[in-house]
Design an enzyme around this catalytic site. Structure first.
Site, PDB file in Angstrom:
ATOM      1  N   THR A 144       0.829  -1.200   0.000  1.00 47.76           N
ATOM      2  CA  THR A 144       0.000   0.000   0.000  1.00 47.76           C
ATOM      3  C   THR A 144       0.867   1.255   0.000  1.00 47.76           C
ATOM      4  OG1 THR A 144      -1.266   1.379   1.553  1.00 47.76           O
ATOM      5  CG2 THR A 144      -0.407  -0.655   2.425  1.00 47.76           C
ATOM      6  N   SER A 179      -0.633   2.850  10.491  1.00 51.68           N
ATOM      7  CA  SER A 179      -1.442   2.034  11.408  1.00 51.68           C
ATOM      8  C   SER A 179      -0.787   0.653  11.540  1.00 51.68           C
ATOM      9  CB  SER A 179      -2.847   1.833  10.836  1.00 51.68           C
ATOM     10  OG  SER A 179      -2.773   0.980   9.697  1.00 51.68           O
ATOM     11  N   TYR A 181      -2.085  -2.036  10.588  1.00 56.25           N
ATOM     12  CA  TYR A 181      -2.306  -2.679   9.285  1.00 56.25           C
ATOM     13  C   TYR A 181      -1.186  -2.292   8.320  1.00 56.25           C
ATOM     14  CZ  TYR A 181      -3.635  -2.328   4.399  1.00 56.25           C
ATOM     15  OH  TYR A 181      -3.593  -2.342   3.034  1.00 56.25           O
ATOM     16  N   HIS A 182      -0.942  -0.965   8.200  1.00 61.54           N
ATOM     17  CA  HIS A 182       0.095  -0.529   7.253  1.00 61.54           C
ATOM     18  C   HIS A 182       1.461  -1.083   7.660  1.00 61.54           C
ATOM     19  CE1 HIS A 182      -3.086   2.546   6.409  1.00 61.54           C
ATOM     20  NE2 HIS A 182      -2.703   2.306   5.172  1.00 61.54           N
ATOM     21  N   LYS A 185       2.132  -4.451   6.301  1.00 61.13           N
ATOM     22  CA  LYS A 185       2.571  -4.427   4.895  1.00 61.13           C
ATOM     23  C   LYS A 185       4.064  -4.144   4.804  1.00 61.13           C
ATOM     24  CE  LYS A 185      -1.402  -4.859   2.670  1.00 61.13           C
ATOM     25  NZ  LYS A 185      -1.696  -6.005   1.815  1.00 61.13           N
TER      26      LYS A 185
HETATM   27  P1  NAD Z   1     -10.854  -7.505   0.807  1.00 66.38           P
HETATM   28  O1  NAD Z   1     -10.901  -7.603   2.290  1.00 66.38           O
HETATM   29  O2  NAD Z   1     -12.087  -7.144   0.076  1.00 66.38           O
HETATM   30  O3  NAD Z   1     -10.310  -8.883   0.217  1.00 66.38           O
HETATM   31  C1  NAD Z   1      -9.315  -9.652   0.821  1.00 66.38           C
HETATM   32  C2  NAD Z   1      -9.684 -11.114   0.649  1.00 66.38           C
HETATM   33  O4  NAD Z   1      -8.664 -11.922   1.253  1.00 66.38           O
HETATM   34  C3  NAD Z   1     -10.990 -11.474   1.341  1.00 66.38           C
HETATM   35  O5  NAD Z   1     -11.850 -12.160   0.449  1.00 66.38           O
HETATM   36  C4  NAD Z   1     -10.575 -12.351   2.523  1.00 66.38           C
HETATM   37  O6  NAD Z   1     -11.545 -13.345   2.818  1.00 66.38           O
HETATM   38  C5  NAD Z   1      -9.259 -12.937   2.038  1.00 66.38           C
HETATM   39  N1  NAD Z   1      -8.308 -13.270   3.124  1.00 66.38           N
HETATM   40  C6  NAD Z   1      -7.859 -12.468   4.108  1.00 66.38           C
HETATM   41  N2  NAD Z   1      -6.992 -13.120   4.892  1.00 66.38           N
HETATM   42  C7  NAD Z   1      -6.867 -14.370   4.377  1.00 66.38           C
HETATM   43  C8  NAD Z   1      -6.109 -15.517   4.736  1.00 66.38           C
HETATM   44  N3  NAD Z   1      -5.300 -15.531   5.803  1.00 66.38           N
HETATM   45  N4  NAD Z   1      -6.203 -16.635   3.971  1.00 66.38           N
HETATM   46  C9  NAD Z   1      -7.032 -16.652   2.889  1.00 66.38           C
HETATM   47  N5  NAD Z   1      -7.785 -15.599   2.514  1.00 66.38           N
HETATM   48  C10 NAD Z   1      -7.699 -14.470   3.245  1.00 66.38           C
HETATM   49  O7  NAD Z   1      -9.671  -6.495   0.479  1.00 66.38           O
HETATM   50  P2  NAD Z   1      -9.367  -5.717  -0.893  1.00 66.38           P
HETATM   51  O8  NAD Z   1      -9.899  -4.350  -0.761  1.00 66.38           O
HETATM   52  O9  NAD Z   1      -9.740  -6.557  -2.038  1.00 66.38           O
HETATM   53  O10 NAD Z   1      -7.793  -5.618  -0.819  1.00 66.38           O
HETATM   54  C11 NAD Z   1      -6.982  -6.631  -1.396  1.00 66.38           C
HETATM   55  C12 NAD Z   1      -5.516  -6.333  -1.140  1.00 66.38           C
HETATM   56  O11 NAD Z   1      -5.171  -5.082  -1.711  1.00 66.38           O
HETATM   57  C13 NAD Z   1      -5.174  -6.246   0.346  1.00 66.38           C
HETATM   58  O12 NAD Z   1      -3.928  -6.863   0.571  1.00 66.38           O
HETATM   59  C14 NAD Z   1      -5.072  -4.763   0.585  1.00 66.38           C
HETATM   60  O13 NAD Z   1      -4.184  -4.479   1.626  1.00 66.38           O
HETATM   61  C15 NAD Z   1      -4.580  -4.247  -0.742  1.00 66.38           C
HETATM   62  N6  NAD Z   1      -5.001  -2.856  -0.954  1.00 66.38           N
HETATM   63  C16 NAD Z   1      -6.334  -2.548  -1.062  1.00 66.38           C
HETATM   64  C17 NAD Z   1      -6.711  -1.223  -1.244  1.00 66.38           C
HETATM   65  C18 NAD Z   1      -8.164  -0.827  -1.373  1.00 66.38           C
HETATM   66  O14 NAD Z   1      -8.445   0.378  -1.519  1.00 66.38           O
HETATM   67  N7  NAD Z   1      -9.106  -1.745  -1.334  1.00 66.38           N
HETATM   68  C19 NAD Z   1      -5.733  -0.214  -1.309  1.00 66.38           C
HETATM   69  C20 NAD Z   1      -4.391  -0.571  -1.189  1.00 66.38           C
HETATM   70  C21 NAD Z   1      -4.022  -1.899  -1.024  1.00 66.38           C
END
Ligand code: NAD
Length: 383
Positions: A144, A179, A181-182, A185
């Site tokens: 991120t 955070s 969370y960050h 990463k």
């Molecule tokens: P999301 O929560 O909608 O999807 C994540 C998926 O991963 C979910 O379906 C969840 O069930 C699955 N998951 C989580 N932990 C797991 C585990 N231990 N084993 C198996 N499955 C697992 O999130 P998103 O918005 O689709 O984000 C996806 C990725 O992109 C994340 O890593 C997030 O940090 C990164 N990201 C997202 C955004 C955003 O704006 N959505 C921005 C920057 C980075």
């Protein structure tokens, strides 16, 4: 290519899996479905109704004639990860499968510990599976832009040239995450960098901005293919949340002054970026970092833009509410981040348009009965 999409039931993962499948790749999805359980824990749900993962892949088979095998399991279990890698033999793994909400990670000690265990352990298991089972597999890992924080100098793509006491080196760009969370990463990035150096595996860390929108060409095709979109105070992100608030008559919730500037991109560009990274893999031993976003905006700028589009297109009078900021962050600061590497590979950005905002407001109007006002306010605080 054979591409494993971990987290393929989520907001970014589901449209990415469909996009890659449509483009002719052999795609499999891995997911523990835990995101759906967090909805239950928080008493919320996606604005759009979403089908079960089983129904989703069946609908995709019907719409496209293509199968997407599904592995249900937790990346924290090495047994699960090992089985999947041995059976599917991926050329690339796109790793979305993490707990991705900063507010969720800041709820309390349990949620902070869970977030870091889930993210760091899952990612380590993936690194070991690549090393031991498919050493040529390219790891495409979602990081991120929040890893960098808001330094008072330009943010480079992963590395910065530093001169110090007459010597010079190219070093990882300093990280000042927002955070727990960050921070997870950042820990992942360090583990991947070390694994690339030690074992010669290939990896691309995609430092993604905040993703807005929800529709892609594929997810619009049938109701069972709809993507999820979050509006609550824990998982809802700026812009998507504002559009849903404008549509439902809720004030647009800006935290503090709203001068917080962040990097953003359209979900249609997320799926494009992932394919570009897969088609142009990192070299063996290379830890490559791309800043995956297309534009930067301040939070207040976005709220004002949504307010204007809501008024012009729908005669909706959206109010902007400056809530006390639950986060510890600068509300006015310098922000300029470099993002040329994906453009150099051919990314064709969908820049933010009034039409996209209007489309989101329209979607939210259609599903306004699913919105629960009680889950919109921020419920966790950084202090
Ligand atoms: P999301 O929560 O909608 O999807 C994540 C998926 O991963 C979910 O379906 C969840 O069930 C699955 N998951 C989580 N932990 C797991 C585990 N231990 N084993 C198996 N499955 C697992 O999130 P998103 O918005 O689709 O984000 C996806 C990725 O992109 C994340 O890593 C997030 O940090 C990164 N990201 C997202 C955004 C955003 O704006 N959505 C921005 C920057 C980075």
């Amino acid at each position: 290519m054979r591409i494993l999409v971990a987290g393929g039931d989520g907001f970014c993962g589901w449209p990415t899996a469909l996009h890659l499948s449509k483009r002719g790749h052999e795609v499999a999805i891995a997911d523990s479905l835990i995101r759906r359980k967090w909805d239950e824990e928080l008493g919320t749900q996606s604005l759009t109704p979403i089908a079960s993962l089983e129904e989703r892949v069946a609908a995709w088979r019907e719409a496209s004639g293509k199968s997407i095998p599904v592995y249900i399991g937790d990346l924290m279990s090495y047994e699960f990860v090992e089985h999947m890698f041995k059976e599917f033999q991926p050329d690339a793994i796109v790793h979305f499968a993490e707990q991705r909400s900063a507010p969720y990670s800041m709820i309390d000690r349990e949620h902070a510990v869970f977030t870091q265990m889930n993210n760091v352990v899952g990612n380590l298991n993936v690194l070991y599976a690549i090393k031991d089972i498919t050493p040529d597999c390219h790891l495409i890992k979602l990081g991120t832009m929040g890893e960098y924080g808001t330094p008072n100098i330009d943010i480079e793509e992963g590395y910065i040239k530093i001169q110090h006491k007459g010597r010079e080196d190219v070093l990882p760009y300093p990280k000042q995450p927002f955070s727990f969370y960050h921070l997870s990463k950042v820990h992942d990035s360090h583990n991947i960098m070390f694994a690339c150096k030690s074992w010669g595996i290939r990896a691309t860390d995609l430092n993604q901005g905040v993703v807005y929108g929800l529709w892609t060409e594929e997810t619009r095709q049938a109701e069972a293919l709809y993507n999820r979109v979050d509006y609550d105070g824990v998982f809802g992100t700026a812009l998507n949340r504002f559009c849903i608030q404008a549509a439902t008559g809720h004030p647009l919730t800006v935290y503090g002054k709203g001068g917080q500037t962040r990097a953003f991109l359209d979900i249609r560009d997320t799926v494009q970026c992932i394919e570009l990274a897969a088609l142009h893999p990192a070299e063996p031993g290379e830890f490559r970092v791309f800043n995956q976003f297309t534009e930067q905006f301040s939070v207040l700028e976005l709220a004002e833009r949504v307010q204007r589009v809501a008024a012009e297109r729908f005669s909706l009078q959206a109010e902007i509410a400056h809530l006390p900021n639950p986060r510890v962050e600068k509300e006015e600061h310098y922000y300029h981040a470099v993002h040329t590497k994906l453009l150099d590979l051919g990314l064709q950005p969908h820049l933010l348009s009034d039409d996209l905002i209007a489309d989101l407001i329209e979607t939210a109007t259609r599903y306004r009965d699913r919105v629960d006002f009680d889950v919109i306010a921020p419920s966790s605080t950084w202090r």
